[in-house]
Design a protein around this motif. Sequence first.
Motif, PDB file in Angstrom:
ATOM      1  N   VAL A  17      -9.654  14.790  34.870  1.00 57.60           N
ATOM      2  CA  VAL A  17      -9.490  16.215  34.605  1.00 57.60           C
ATOM      3  C   VAL A  17     -10.433  16.982  35.525  1.00 57.60           C
ATOM      4  CG1 VAL A  17      -9.523  18.025  32.857  1.00 57.60           C
ATOM      5  CG2 VAL A  17      -8.973  15.670  32.201  1.00 57.60           C
ATOM      6  N   SER A  18      -9.867  17.795  36.385  1.00 57.07           N
ATOM      7  CA  SER A  18     -10.679  18.563  37.334  1.00 57.07           C
ATOM      8  C   SER A  18     -11.022  19.936  36.751  1.00 57.07           C
ATOM      9  CB  SER A  18      -9.931  18.723  38.650  1.00 57.07           C
ATOM     10  OG  SER A  18      -8.746  19.469  38.441  1.00 57.07           O
ATOM     11  N   GLY A  45      -3.162  10.234  35.021  1.00 55.44           N
ATOM     12  CA  GLY A  45      -3.071  10.981  36.269  1.00 55.44           C
ATOM     13  C   GLY A  45      -4.156  12.015  36.386  1.00 55.44           C
ATOM     14  N   LEU A  46      -3.950  12.913  37.348  1.00 57.33           N
ATOM     15  CA  LEU A  46      -4.909  13.991  37.624  1.00 57.33           C
ATOM     16  C   LEU A  46      -4.336  15.301  37.097  1.00 57.33           C
ATOM     17  CD1 LEU A  46      -7.399  15.155  39.113  1.00 57.33           C
ATOM     18  CD2 LEU A  46      -5.955  15.286  41.166  1.00 57.33           C
ATOM     19  N   VAL A  47      -5.160  16.038  36.361  1.00 61.42           N
ATOM     20  CA  VAL A  47      -4.714  17.302  35.794  1.00 61.42           C
ATOM     21  C   VAL A  47      -5.879  18.288  35.808  1.00 61.42           C
ATOM     22  CG1 VAL A  47      -5.279  16.621  33.421  1.00 61.42           C
ATOM     23  CG2 VAL A  47      -3.497  18.331  33.816  1.00 61.42           C
ATOM     24  N   GLN A  48      -5.572  19.554  35.881  1.00 60.89           N
ATOM     25  CA  GLN A  48      -6.616  20.581  35.827  1.00 60.89           C
ATOM     26  C   GLN A  48      -7.062  20.809  34.386  1.00 60.89           C
ATOM     27  OE1 GLN A  48      -5.031  24.059  37.831  1.00 60.89           O
ATOM     28  NE2 GLN A  48      -6.008  23.429  39.745  1.00 60.89           N
ATOM     29  N   ALA A  49      -8.278  21.278  34.253  1.00 63.97           N
ATOM     30  CA  ALA A  49      -8.795  21.613  32.925  1.00 63.97           C
ATOM     31  C   ALA A  49      -7.847  22.585  32.233  1.00 63.97           C
ATOM     32  CB  ALA A  49     -10.188  22.217  33.042  1.00 63.97           C
ATOM     33  N   GLY A  50      -7.611  22.321  30.950  1.00 63.72           N
ATOM     34  CA  GLY A  50      -6.675  23.129  30.192  1.00 63.72           C
ATOM     35  C   GLY A  50      -5.266  22.571  30.169  1.00 63.72           C
ATOM     36  N   GLY A  51      -5.007  21.595  31.022  1.00 60.37           N
ATOM     37  CA  GLY A  51      -3.682  21.023  31.112  1.00 60.37           C
ATOM     38  C   GLY A  51      -3.431  19.948  30.066  1.00 60.37           C
ATOM     39  N   SER A 108      -5.168  20.721  26.141  1.00 56.27           N
ATOM     40  CA  SER A 108      -6.443  21.411  26.376  1.00 56.27           C
ATOM     41  C   SER A 108      -7.483  20.455  26.946  1.00 56.27           C
ATOM     42  CB  SER A 108      -6.946  22.041  25.075  1.00 56.27           C
ATOM     43  OG  SER A 108      -6.004  22.934  24.533  1.00 56.27           O
ATOM     44  N   LEU A 109      -7.094  19.725  27.944  1.00 57.76           N
ATOM     45  CA  LEU A 109      -7.974  18.712  28.520  1.00 57.76           C
ATOM     46  C   LEU A 109      -9.200  19.338  29.173  1.00 57.76           C
ATOM     47  CD1 LEU A 109      -5.235  16.341  29.858  1.00 57.76           C
ATOM     48  CD2 LEU A 109      -7.142  15.625  28.404  1.00 57.76           C
ATOM     49  N   LYS A 110     -10.303  18.616  29.067  1.00 57.36           N
ATOM     50  CA  LYS A 110     -11.584  19.054  29.611  1.00 57.36           C
ATOM     51  C   LYS A 110     -12.078  18.021  30.625  1.00 57.36           C
ATOM     52  CE  LYS A 110     -12.853  20.938  25.064  1.00 57.36           C
ATOM     53  NZ  LYS A 110     -13.867  20.897  23.980  1.00 57.36           N
TER      54      LYS A 110
END
Length: 121
Positions: free
Chosen positions: A119-120, A10-16, A84-86
């Motif tokens: 990752v946005s 899916g779509l997640v923000q950076a750090g998610g 901690s996604l980038k």
Amino acid sequence: QVQLVESGGGLVQAGGSLRLSCAASGSILSINGMGWYRQAPGKARELVARTTSSGSTNYADTVLGRFTISRDNTKNTVYLQMNSLKPEDTAVYYCKAKVSVRPSGIEYDYWGQGTQVTVSS
């Protein structure tokens, strides 16, 4: 025949965080190894993490300390917990399994269909 079905992208923000799952089914005698690979646009497919039937694991340097691979042998399922996604983790993530099939016991490699992780920043 053996099928691998992935879920959890899916779509997640950076750090998610995201958790991917991959369930194997079909004519399985044993699963000897399972792992996750990823392929970003314009790049080659690369290993992210893998685990053997004995439970040993190894990770790409780029995800070490952020991603964790685990396996539930009772469900023929492998998981990838991604923290901690980038933005550079954005890719299609593929599950791979080394499976000894019934009735021959011959080992084959199988791949899932892939799941998109974005990752946005």
